[in-house]
Motif scaffolding. Structure first.
Motif, PDB file in Angstrom:
ATOM      1  N   UNK A 166     -36.021  36.483   5.557  1.00 18.17           N
ATOM      2  CA  UNK A 166     -37.193  37.354   5.384  1.00 18.17           C
ATOM      3  C   UNK A 166     -37.090  38.598   6.257  1.00 18.17           C
ATOM      4  N   UNK A 167     -36.651  38.420   7.496  1.00 20.17           N
ATOM      5  CA  UNK A 167     -36.503  39.553   8.402  1.00 20.17           C
ATOM      6  C   UNK A 167     -35.487  40.559   7.872  1.00 20.17           C
ATOM      7  N   UNK A 168     -34.352  40.059   7.387  1.00 19.19           N
ATOM      8  CA  UNK A 168     -33.304  40.947   6.881  1.00 19.19           C
ATOM      9  C   UNK A 168     -33.728  41.656   5.593  1.00 19.19           C
ATOM     10  N   UNK A 215     -33.858  45.630   5.171  1.00 19.00           N
ATOM     11  CA  UNK A 215     -33.042  46.295   4.155  1.00 19.00           C
ATOM     12  C   UNK A 215     -33.867  47.046   3.121  1.00 19.00           C
ATOM     13  N   UNK A 216     -35.084  46.598   2.893  1.00 15.91           N
ATOM     14  CA  UNK A 216     -35.940  47.283   1.920  1.00 15.91           C
ATOM     15  C   UNK A 216     -36.606  48.512   2.526  1.00 15.91           C
ATOM     16  N   UNK A 217     -36.361  48.721   3.836  1.00 16.86           N
ATOM     17  CA  UNK A 217     -36.901  49.888   4.558  1.00 16.86           C
ATOM     18  C   UNK A 217     -38.416  49.992   4.377  1.00 16.86           C
ATOM     19  N   UNK A 265     -27.641  41.783  -1.394  1.00 16.96           N
ATOM     20  CA  UNK A 265     -26.557  40.799  -1.359  1.00 16.96           C
ATOM     21  C   UNK A 265     -26.895  39.586  -0.491  1.00 16.96           C
ATOM     22  N   UNK A 266     -27.651  39.808   0.578  1.00 18.46           N
ATOM     23  CA  UNK A 266     -27.996  38.707   1.467  1.00 18.46           C
ATOM     24  C   UNK A 266     -28.834  37.651   0.748  1.00 18.46           C
ATOM     25  N   UNK A 267     -29.694  38.085  -0.162  1.00 24.13           N
ATOM     26  CA  UNK A 267     -30.508  37.133  -0.922  1.00 24.13           C
ATOM     27  C   UNK A 267     -29.616  36.253  -1.788  1.00 24.13           C
ATOM     28  N   UNK A 268     -28.616  36.858  -2.411  1.00 21.33           N
ATOM     29  CA  UNK A 268     -27.715  36.095  -3.276  1.00 21.33           C
ATOM     30  C   UNK A 268     -26.845  35.128  -2.469  1.00 21.33           C
ATOM     31  N   UNK A 269     -26.387  35.564  -1.317  1.00 19.98           N
ATOM     32  CA  UNK A 269     -25.594  34.682  -0.469  1.00 19.98           C
ATOM     33  C   UNK A 269     -26.442  33.527   0.065  1.00 19.98           C
ATOM     34  N   UNK A 270     -27.676  33.822   0.379  1.00 21.06           N
ATOM     35  CA  UNK A 270     -28.589  32.786   0.869  1.00 21.06           C
ATOM     36  C   UNK A 270     -28.840  31.729  -0.201  1.00 21.06           C
ATOM     37  N   UNK A 311     -23.915  37.786   6.946  1.00 24.73           N
ATOM     38  CA  UNK A 311     -24.032  39.175   7.395  1.00 24.73           C
ATOM     39  C   UNK A 311     -22.689  39.882   7.321  1.00 24.73           C
ATOM     40  N   UNK A 312     -21.645  39.195   7.739  1.00 24.18           N
ATOM     41  CA  UNK A 312     -20.305  39.800   7.706  1.00 24.18           C
ATOM     42  C   UNK A 312     -19.867  40.065   6.269  1.00 24.18           C
ATOM     43  N   UNK A 313     -20.123  39.114   5.379  1.00 29.26           N
ATOM     44  CA  UNK A 313     -19.726  39.271   3.985  1.00 29.26           C
ATOM     45  C   UNK A 313     -20.479  40.420   3.323  1.00 29.26           C
TER      46      UNK A 313
END
Length: 211
Positions: free
Chosen positions: A55-57, A61-63, A110-115, A126-128
């Motif tokens: 949620x924080x990320x 990212x959505x600024x 991308x973080x949502x999809x990886x999660x 984060x690295x990916x």
């Protein structure tokens, strides 16, 4: 026709870091026909702290262009043996994901999809997403192991009998007996998950690392 994106949070399981520290993780099942997703069916496990990180990320990212839905509140008196607390938190996590997946802007993160579709640890996600790994987001998702579940109808039927839970994971029946069963079997299941996670990570698949 509107794309279908269905998500379930279920099957809370107790994990043990050491003799004194334990947590719960949840299974996240995704079933979709949306072109936004590399995989149409997936199943991963996440803990509550990873939801907080996500949620924080997503907000960063959505600024601040999107007001993200809230997560269930942290409870300083939360107990791994309290089926009602676990159920309430699990329902809150599912509501959070359902509302998040309704936002087109967030679906591009991308973080949502990886999660949702890999079990990479927070640091590796984060690295990916930042392009600092030798595998792409699509490759990480594609090579994530999938524990196949039954049809959507069977899953819904299972959910109607399930308990909803807190801190971190998925697939349950009646809350009280299920949580007791989880406690009895936690040592064996943790050892098995750790073994699978180690081999899967070497192949760019899901890892069950917790943070």
């Amino acid at each position: 026709m509107q794309p279908v994106v269905s998500v379930w949070v279920r099957d809370p399981r107790i994990r043990k870091n050491d003799f004194w520290h334990a947590y719960i993780d949840y299974e996240i099942c995704l079933h979709t026909d949306s072109v936004c997703f590399t995989k149409k069916i997936s199943s991963v496990r996440r803990r509550f702290s990873e939801f907080v990180w996500l949620r924080q990320k997503l907000q960063e990212n959505s600024m601040l262009m999107v007001q993200l839905p809230e997560l269930p509140p942290k409870n300083p008196f939360f107990s791994l043996n309290n089926a009602q607390q676990i159920t309430e938190r699990m329902k809150g996590l599912q509501t959070f994901l359902e509302q998040t997946l309704q936002c087109p802007l967030l679906l591009s993160d991308s973080l949502l999809h990886l999660f949702l579709q890999s079990q990479l640890s927070v640091s590796k996600m984060q690295a990916c997403a930042a392009g600092r790994t030798h595998y792409s987001v699509a490759q990480a998702v594609k090579h994530c192991g999938l524990r196949r579940f039954h049809s959507e109808e069977d899953l819904k039927k299972d959910l109607s009998m399930s308990c909803d839970s807190d801190s971190d994971s998925s697939e349950c029946r009646d809350p009280e007996p299920r949580i007791k069963d989880l406690a009895l079997n936690k040592a064996a299941s943790t050892a098995l998950l750790d073994l699978k996670g180690t081999s899967q990570e070497e192949n760019f698949s899901c890892t069950s690392e917790s943070t």
